[in-house]
Scaffold this motif. Structure first.
Motif, PDB file in Angstrom:
ATOM      1  N   LEU A 158       0.830  -1.201   0.000  1.00 55.91           N
ATOM      2  CA  LEU A 158       0.000   0.000   0.000  1.00 55.91           C
ATOM      3  C   LEU A 158       0.865   1.251   0.000  1.00 55.91           C
ATOM      4  CD1 LEU A 158      -2.672  -0.996   2.675  1.00 55.91           C
ATOM      5  CD2 LEU A 158      -2.874  -1.175   0.214  1.00 55.91           C
ATOM      6  N   THR A 159       0.653   2.098  -1.015  1.00 54.99           N
ATOM      7  CA  THR A 159       1.306   3.416  -0.991  1.00 54.99           C
ATOM      8  C   THR A 159       0.560   4.248   0.045  1.00 54.99           C
ATOM      9  OG1 THR A 159      -0.186   4.111  -2.731  1.00 54.99           O
ATOM     10  CG2 THR A 159       1.999   3.378  -3.406  1.00 54.99           C
ATOM     11  N   PHE A 160       1.173   5.267   0.590  1.00 57.66           N
ATOM     12  CA  PHE A 160       0.584   6.089   1.666  1.00 57.66           C
ATOM     13  C   PHE A 160       0.094   5.197   2.807  1.00 57.66           C
ATOM     14  CE2 PHE A 160       0.687   9.802  -0.920  1.00 57.66           C
ATOM     15  CZ  PHE A 160       0.353   9.392  -2.189  1.00 57.66           C
ATOM     16  N   PRO A 161       1.044   4.570   3.550  1.00 58.59           N
ATOM     17  CA  PRO A 161       0.637   3.639   4.607  1.00 58.59           C
ATOM     18  C   PRO A 161      -0.411   4.256   5.538  1.00 58.59           C
ATOM     19  CG  PRO A 161       2.996   4.086   4.664  1.00 58.59           C
ATOM     20  CD  PRO A 161       2.481   4.737   3.458  1.00 58.59           C
ATOM     21  N   PRO A 162      -1.527   3.544   5.766  1.00 59.49           N
ATOM     22  CA  PRO A 162      -2.624   4.125   6.556  1.00 59.49           C
ATOM     23  C   PRO A 162      -2.203   4.356   8.009  1.00 59.49           C
ATOM     24  CG  PRO A 162      -3.095   1.837   6.012  1.00 59.49           C
ATOM     25  CD  PRO A 162      -1.844   2.186   5.311  1.00 59.49           C
ATOM     26  N   LYS A 163      -2.548   5.557   8.515  1.00 60.69           N
ATOM     27  CA  LYS A 163      -2.104   5.927   9.857  1.00 60.69           C
ATOM     28  C   LYS A 163      -3.121   5.576  10.928  1.00 60.69           C
ATOM     29  CE  LYS A 163      -0.147  10.037   8.336  1.00 60.69           C
ATOM     30  NZ  LYS A 163       0.192  11.443   8.456  1.00 60.69           N
ATOM     31  N   TYR A 164      -4.396   5.738  10.609  1.00 61.83           N
ATOM     32  CA  TYR A 164      -5.408   5.638  11.659  1.00 61.83           C
ATOM     33  C   TYR A 164      -6.326   4.436  11.522  1.00 61.83           C
ATOM     34  CZ  TYR A 164      -3.820  10.361  12.514  1.00 61.83           C
ATOM     35  OH  TYR A 164      -3.039  11.452  12.760  1.00 61.83           O
ATOM     36  N   GLN A 165      -6.274   3.747  10.419  1.00 56.54           N
ATOM     37  CA  GLN A 165      -7.125   2.564  10.238  1.00 56.54           C
ATOM     38  C   GLN A 165      -6.268   1.399   9.806  1.00 56.54           C
ATOM     39  OE1 GLN A 165      -9.966   4.502   7.481  1.00 56.54           O
ATOM     40  NE2 GLN A 165     -11.522   3.478   8.669  1.00 56.54           N
ATOM     41  N   ASN A 207       2.672   7.020  17.107  1.00 63.97           N
ATOM     42  CA  ASN A 207       1.723   5.938  16.849  1.00 63.97           C
ATOM     43  C   ASN A 207       0.962   5.488  18.085  1.00 63.97           C
ATOM     44  OD1 ASN A 207       1.305   5.189  14.238  1.00 63.97           O
ATOM     45  ND2 ASN A 207       3.150   3.939  14.104  1.00 63.97           N
ATOM     46  N   GLU A 208       1.591   5.699  19.284  1.00 66.15           N
ATOM     47  CA  GLU A 208       0.990   5.189  20.531  1.00 66.15           C
ATOM     48  C   GLU A 208      -0.275   5.951  20.889  1.00 66.15           C
ATOM     49  OE1 GLU A 208       1.125   6.636  23.953  1.00 66.15           O
ATOM     50  OE2 GLU A 208       1.683   8.560  23.092  1.00 66.15           O
ATOM     51  N   TYR A 228      -9.038   8.623  23.798  1.00 64.25           N
ATOM     52  CA  TYR A 228      -9.477   9.446  22.674  1.00 64.25           C
ATOM     53  C   TYR A 228      -8.237  10.061  22.039  1.00 64.25           C
ATOM     54  CZ  TYR A 228      -8.885  13.053  26.242  1.00 64.25           C
ATOM     55  OH  TYR A 228      -8.377  13.836  27.240  1.00 64.25           O
ATOM     56  N   PHE A 229      -8.310  10.375  20.771  1.00 62.39           N
ATOM     57  CA  PHE A 229      -7.221  11.092  20.112  1.00 62.39           C
ATOM     58  C   PHE A 229      -7.783  11.876  18.934  1.00 62.39           C
ATOM     59  CE2 PHE A 229      -6.421   8.814  16.131  1.00 62.39           C
ATOM     60  CZ  PHE A 229      -7.065   7.616  16.352  1.00 62.39           C
ATOM     61  N   ILE A 230      -6.951  12.760  18.400  1.00 64.38           N
ATOM     62  CA  ILE A 230      -7.392  13.612  17.293  1.00 64.38           C
ATOM     63  C   ILE A 230      -6.524  13.314  16.079  1.00 64.38           C
ATOM     64  CG2 ILE A 230      -7.702  16.000  16.541  1.00 64.38           C
ATOM     65  CD1 ILE A 230      -8.360  16.701  19.335  1.00 64.38           C
ATOM     66  N   GLU A 231      -7.179  12.956  14.984  1.00 61.25           N
ATOM     67  CA  GLU A 231      -6.442  12.669  13.753  1.00 61.25           C
ATOM     68  C   GLU A 231      -5.853  13.943  13.198  1.00 61.25           C
ATOM     69  OE1 GLU A 231      -9.218   9.066  11.939  1.00 61.25           O
ATOM     70  OE2 GLU A 231      -8.716  10.803  10.698  1.00 61.25           O
ATOM     71  N   ARG A 232      -4.625  13.844  12.680  1.00 59.80           N
ATOM     72  CA  ARG A 232      -4.019  15.018  12.042  1.00 59.80           C
ATOM     73  C   ARG A 232      -4.626  15.208  10.653  1.00 59.80           C
ATOM     74  NH1 ARG A 232       1.028  17.066  14.111  1.00 59.80           N
ATOM     75  NH2 ARG A 232       0.770  16.867  16.360  1.00 59.80           N
ATOM     76  N   THR A 233      -4.540  16.440  10.176  1.00 56.49           N
ATOM     77  CA  THR A 233      -5.054  16.719   8.827  1.00 56.49           C
ATOM     78  C   THR A 233      -4.071  16.206   7.781  1.00 56.49           C
ATOM     79  OG1 THR A 233      -3.935  18.834   8.724  1.00 56.49           O
ATOM     80  CG2 THR A 233      -6.147  18.841   9.632  1.00 56.49           C
ATOM     81  N   LYS A 234      -4.458  16.346   6.541  1.00 57.41           N
ATOM     82  CA  LYS A 234      -3.623  15.946   5.400  1.00 57.41           C
ATOM     83  C   LYS A 234      -2.267  16.656   5.434  1.00 57.41           C
ATOM     84  CE  LYS A 234      -5.174  17.636   1.518  1.00 57.41           C
ATOM     85  NZ  LYS A 234      -5.967  17.759   0.286  1.00 57.41           N
ATOM     86  N   TYR A 242      -2.646  24.083  23.057  1.00 52.65           N
ATOM     87  CA  TYR A 242      -1.706  23.901  24.184  1.00 52.65           C
ATOM     88  C   TYR A 242      -2.089  22.663  24.984  1.00 52.65           C
ATOM     89  CZ  TYR A 242       0.538  24.786  28.670  1.00 52.65           C
ATOM     90  OH  TYR A 242       1.258  24.657  29.826  1.00 52.65           O
ATOM     91  N   PHE A 243      -3.403  22.513  25.252  1.00 56.20           N
ATOM     92  CA  PHE A 243      -3.921  21.354  25.986  1.00 56.20           C
ATOM     93  C   PHE A 243      -3.553  20.057  25.267  1.00 56.20           C
ATOM     94  CE2 PHE A 243      -6.876  19.038  28.616  1.00 56.20           C
ATOM     95  CZ  PHE A 243      -7.522  18.142  27.785  1.00 56.20           C
ATOM     96  N   LEU A 244      -3.738  20.045  23.942  1.00 55.33           N
ATOM     97  CA  LEU A 244      -3.458  18.828  23.159  1.00 55.33           C
ATOM     98  C   LEU A 244      -1.970  18.525  23.125  1.00 55.33           C
ATOM     99  CD1 LEU A 244      -5.933  19.459  20.226  1.00 55.33           C
ATOM    100  CD2 LEU A 244      -6.155  17.699  21.941  1.00 55.33           C
ATOM    101  N   GLU A 245      -1.170  19.580  23.008  1.00 63.42           N
ATOM    102  CA  GLU A 245       0.282  19.360  22.955  1.00 63.42           C
ATOM    103  C   GLU A 245       0.809  18.869  24.295  1.00 63.42           C
ATOM    104  OE1 GLU A 245       1.818  23.018  21.318  1.00 63.42           O
ATOM    105  OE2 GLU A 245       0.855  22.460  19.427  1.00 63.42           O
ATOM    106  N   LYS A 246       0.220  19.385  25.390  1.00 68.46           N
ATOM    107  CA  LYS A 246       0.620  18.940  26.739  1.00 68.46           C
ATOM    108  C   LYS A 246       0.330  17.448  26.908  1.00 68.46           C
ATOM    109  CE  LYS A 246      -1.444  20.620  30.384  1.00 68.46           C
ATOM    110  NZ  LYS A 246      -1.922  21.348  31.573  1.00 68.46           N
ATOM    111  N   LYS A 247      -0.811  17.007  26.344  1.00 71.18           N
ATOM    112  CA  LYS A 247      -1.203  15.605  26.457  1.00 71.18           C
ATOM    113  C   LYS A 247      -0.580  14.740  25.368  1.00 71.18           C
ATOM    114  CE  LYS A 247      -5.313  15.216  28.968  1.00 71.18           C
ATOM    115  NZ  LYS A 247      -5.834  13.882  29.153  1.00 71.18           N
ATOM    116  N   ASN A 248       0.232  15.339  24.511  1.00 63.91           N
ATOM    117  CA  ASN A 248       0.882  14.603  23.411  1.00 63.91           C
ATOM    118  C   ASN A 248      -0.113  13.905  22.502  1.00 63.91           C
ATOM    119  OD1 ASN A 248       3.618  15.153  23.788  1.00 63.91           O
ATOM    120  ND2 ASN A 248       3.710  13.678  25.459  1.00 63.91           N
ATOM    121  N   LEU A 249      -1.216  14.587  22.176  1.00 68.88           N
ATOM    122  CA  LEU A 249      -2.235  13.954  21.332  1.00 68.88           C
ATOM    123  C   LEU A 249      -2.055  14.326  19.863  1.00 68.88           C
ATOM    124  CD1 LEU A 249      -5.440  14.190  23.496  1.00 68.88           C
ATOM    125  CD2 LEU A 249      -4.434  12.132  22.577  1.00 68.88           C
TER     126      LEU A 249
END
Lengths: 291, 281, 173
Positions: free
Chosen positions: B40-47, C83-84, C90-96, C166-173
């Motif tokens: 897979l290109t662009f290895p999936p990060k969250y799924q 990755n952890e 709960y966690f927040i996905e990063r954008t593209k 700041y809150f998210l960075e403190k929690k390393n999310l």
């Protein structure tokens, strides 16, 4: 740990097959614009009573039914005369630049010029709206730490000090609108099949700025620039760092005042499809493009 | 709210297969490893990557050649039914031209002369016998032919529609990957029996990369109206929803996945809708 | 007679396709060349130098967003996500673009300001409780928030973008 996407997908396994007959938009997505009837929305239908407005014969904007309107009352004052023709430099902060470097959008092992910044896709320039290049602002001057060879169109003293303190090199250079049109979208420019234009000299009111070593202008004397580097270090109270010998070659890479892209001369035609460069051999053209 | 729905659904008597959409937890490597694994290109990060059977059309009976990994951003994206609906509506309407036409007061024949003088007769004042107030008069604000209904759905809505449709098909077990579309015979009965045997639903859409398909499948599906073949560049949300089952060749899968992932990780996102914007930055 | 007929054919604008008025082409690309390209004999050479082609590739933009490279320090304050983070409640996905999806929505001519936190995965209600508890220290008024579990976003009344980050960075999310 499952998220809502996983939940939705597993729900779908128990639901009937999604087909054209059982799909719809979210409630409230489409607002039907119908003519109001009865008590609310009816009667005048939002057009008021009598007059030109109900008869849908509106007067022009600013018209005040005959008396001298506000926009004509006051004579023209010269405060903003010519403002629409002035050169504009959309800003980019040092913090933004550092973020671009940290997230690997910009390669610091190569010189950074306007083309590099535009190619990240995060900074936009519109030459037809009197934008003449990038201006570096001092937000992030205290945290800036990158050894780069930077070429911008305008930079204040603090910015120059911040870049040089970090161990980098900064130059200010002028690009005329025709060259900027080539730089804004390099792929479509090369696809046009026209020769790379030669960069024009700055207009009379800008020549002084770009010849001043204090502004690190590209037309100024390099010896005077090194003098000014020392002066600025003393002014802002930092020791001028010695340029890193491993990247010294990259830091000294400069463009000719008539050159737009690094390594590509004016007059050359780039053929992206066949991956070749066509160079003129006619004497007249060579003289014109100073090859 | 979701817990409510799932509780109700668990009580309903539908025979749903037990395997979930997420990756198999048991590492069952006993299947034949004669097929080339997919990277897979662009290895999936969250799924987690999803797995799908690679099948063959050589025999009428089900024949699974092995497992393939597919990207979750394309085949396990959020199933946005509303975006699928928007795409379907767009596909129907953007090329629709309405030819309905009503005549307005200046188009209706006659009505140039003032019917009777302004004053003196005791009758209502009128300027023309074809005004909208009159019987036989023109229609106000009626449809005018031809009226195009062209509009462009934003690029990322269309992309989300494709990923949602593919995810829906995969989640509902209506997506099959096939090594090639070569059939042993050119008989249409072969295809009909194959589809029936494998419970692929009455209508099937076969997708390959190029627009030139093997002779056998072209002739076999030529007379069957509900089993169609389509090149990958023609893949669209409407066709995916119209046909019950979607069958992709491995090459088509690679092509579609790489194109969609490229668009999802694109650098310059403004340029995609630039040519449909007028007088805007 | 034949000559008159010929002249008539040449000069009549309707019978022939020849226009008597000037044609203005609507753009540079649509207008034809003034002289035939085949007659031009400009001398040129074709160069396939790989060193020069490297400069061309440098000038071309990237098509795909590059992946960030692991470094010791990031002076701008941006931190990559580990990755952890998937093991957390709960966690927040990063954008593209690898950025934190916390945005400021300004509407009603600058009066209404909402902080929008998108792409939340996991126990969104727990996240909302902890975040509001943290943000309450910043404001005298009670923090008003809206949780949309299905879409995975939280909308908070007020401008708490930097505080949330700041809150998210403190929690390393």
């Amino acid at each position: 740990m499952s998220n809502t996407t996983e939940k939705a997908l597993s729900l779908l396994r128990y639901l009937p097959r999604v087909c054209l007959a059982n799909i719809r938009d979210n409630p409230g997505a489409k607002k039907k614009s119908r003519r109001g009837r009865a008590q609310h929305g009816g009667d005048y239908h939002g057009a008021g009573n009598k007059g030109s407005n109900q008869r849908q014969n509106f007067m022009r904007i600013g018209y005040e039914t005959g008396n001298n309107p506000f926009y004509l009352r006051f004579p023209h004052e010269p405060y903003y005369k010519g403002h629409h023709l002035k050169r504009q430099y959309p800003p980019l902060s040092l913090l933004d630049l550092q973020k671009l470097i940290d997230t690997n959008r910009i390669d610091t092992s190569r010189p950074i010029d306007l083309v590099t910044i535009l190619n990240t896709g995060l900074y936009k320039l519109f030459p037809d709206q009197h934008h003449f290049g990038v201006q570096l602002t001092d937000e992030g001057a205290d945290i800036f730490a990158a050894k780069i060879n930077l070429e911008v169109q305008w930079a204040s003293e603090q910015v120059i000090a911040a870049v040089e303190k970090a161990g980098g090199v900064i130059t200010t250079a002028y690009y005329d609108p025709h060259s900027l049109q080539a730089m804004v979208n390099t792929k479509s420019f090369f696809e046009r099949g026209i020769p790379i234009p030669r960069r024009m000299m700055p207009p009379p009111d800008a020549i002084e700025y770009y010849s001043n070593p204090g502004n690190r202008g590209y037309l100024s004397d390099p010896e005077k620039i090194s003098e000014e580097r020392l002066v600025l270090a003393q002014k802002y109270g930092y020791t001028l760092p010695k340029l890193d010998s491993r990247i010294l070659e990259m830091l000294n890479e400069t463009k000719d005042p008539r050159q737009i892209f690094y390594g590509l001369h004016p007059g050359w035609v780039v053929n992206l499809k066949d991956k070749v460069i066509l160079k003129p051999l006619e004497e007249e053209l060579k003289e014109f493009y100073a090859l | 709210m979701l817990a409510n729905i799932t509780a109700k659904l668990r009580n309903c008597t539908c025979t749903a297969r037990k395997y979930a959409t997420s990756a198999l937890s048991t590492t069952d490597n006993s299947t034949s490893t004669s097929i080339e694994p997919r990277t897979l290109t662009f290895p999936p990060k969250y799924q987690e990557p999803r797995q799908i059977w690679l099948e063959s059309l050589d025999s009428i009976d089900q024949s699974k050649l092995g497992l393939l990994e597919i990207h979750p951003s394309v085949f396990a994206a959020r199933p946005r039914i509303d975006v699928i609906h928007q795409n379907v509506s767009w596909q129907k309407m953007y090329r629709y031209v309405s030819y309905a036409h009503t005549k307005s007061r200046f188009e209706v024949r006659g009505g140039g002369r003032k019917p009777w003088p302004q004053k003196g007769l005791g009758r209502a004042r009128h300027g023309s016998i074809r005004s909208p107030l009159w019987r036989g008069g023109g229609v106000i604000h009626g449809p005018k032919s031809p009226t195009p209904h062209f509009y462009m759905l934003p690029f990322y809505s269309r992309l989300l529609g494709l990923t949602s449709a593919l995810s829906v098909k995969f989640a509902q077990d209506d997506l099959h990957i096939v090594d090639s579309l070569e059939l042993p015979t050119e008989e249409k009965s072969y295809v009909e029996e194959l589809v029936k045997e494998r419970l692929w639903g009455p209508s099937v859409l076969f997708v390959d990369v190029n627009d030139v398909f093997p002779r056998s499948i072209t002739i076999a599906t030529d007379e069957i109206k509900h089993i169609n073949i389509m090149p990958a560049y023609g893949l669209n949300v409407y066709s995916m929803m119209k046909h019950d089952t979607l069958v992709l060749t491995r090459a088509a899968l690679d092509h579609i996945e790489s194109k969609i992932l490229e668009h999802l990780h694109k650098n310059d996102t403004r340029a995609v809708m630039a040519k449909f914007k007028v007088d805007q930055q | 007679m034949a000559l008159r007929h010929k002249l008539f054919q040449i000069l009549h604008p309707i019978l022939t396709n020849r226009c008597t008025y000037s044609i203005r082409h609507f753009c540079y690309k649509a207008s034809p060349f003034v002289e035939d390209l085949d007659k031009l004999n400009t001398k040129y050479e074709v160069s396939k130098d790989p060193e020069e082609w490297k400069y061309v590739e440098r000038a071309l933009p990237l098509t795909i967003i590059p992946e960030p490279v692991a470094k010791e320090t990031y002076p701008s304050g941006w931190k990559p996500q580990t990755n952890e983070v998937k093991n957390r409640p709960y966690f927040i996905e990063r954008t593209k673009n690898h950025m934190i999806p916390v945005y400021l929505d300004i509407s009603q001519r600058g009066v209404r300001r909402h902080t929008l936190i998108k792409r939340i995965q996991g126990d969104i209600n727990l996240f909302e409780k902890e975040l509001v508890k943290f943000l309450q220290k910043e404001s005298f008024q009670p923090i008003r928030s809206q949780v949309n579990e299905f879409a995975g976003y939280i909308r908070i009344n007020g401008d708490f973008v930097n505080a949330t980050k700041y809150f998210l960075e403190k929690k390393n999310l």
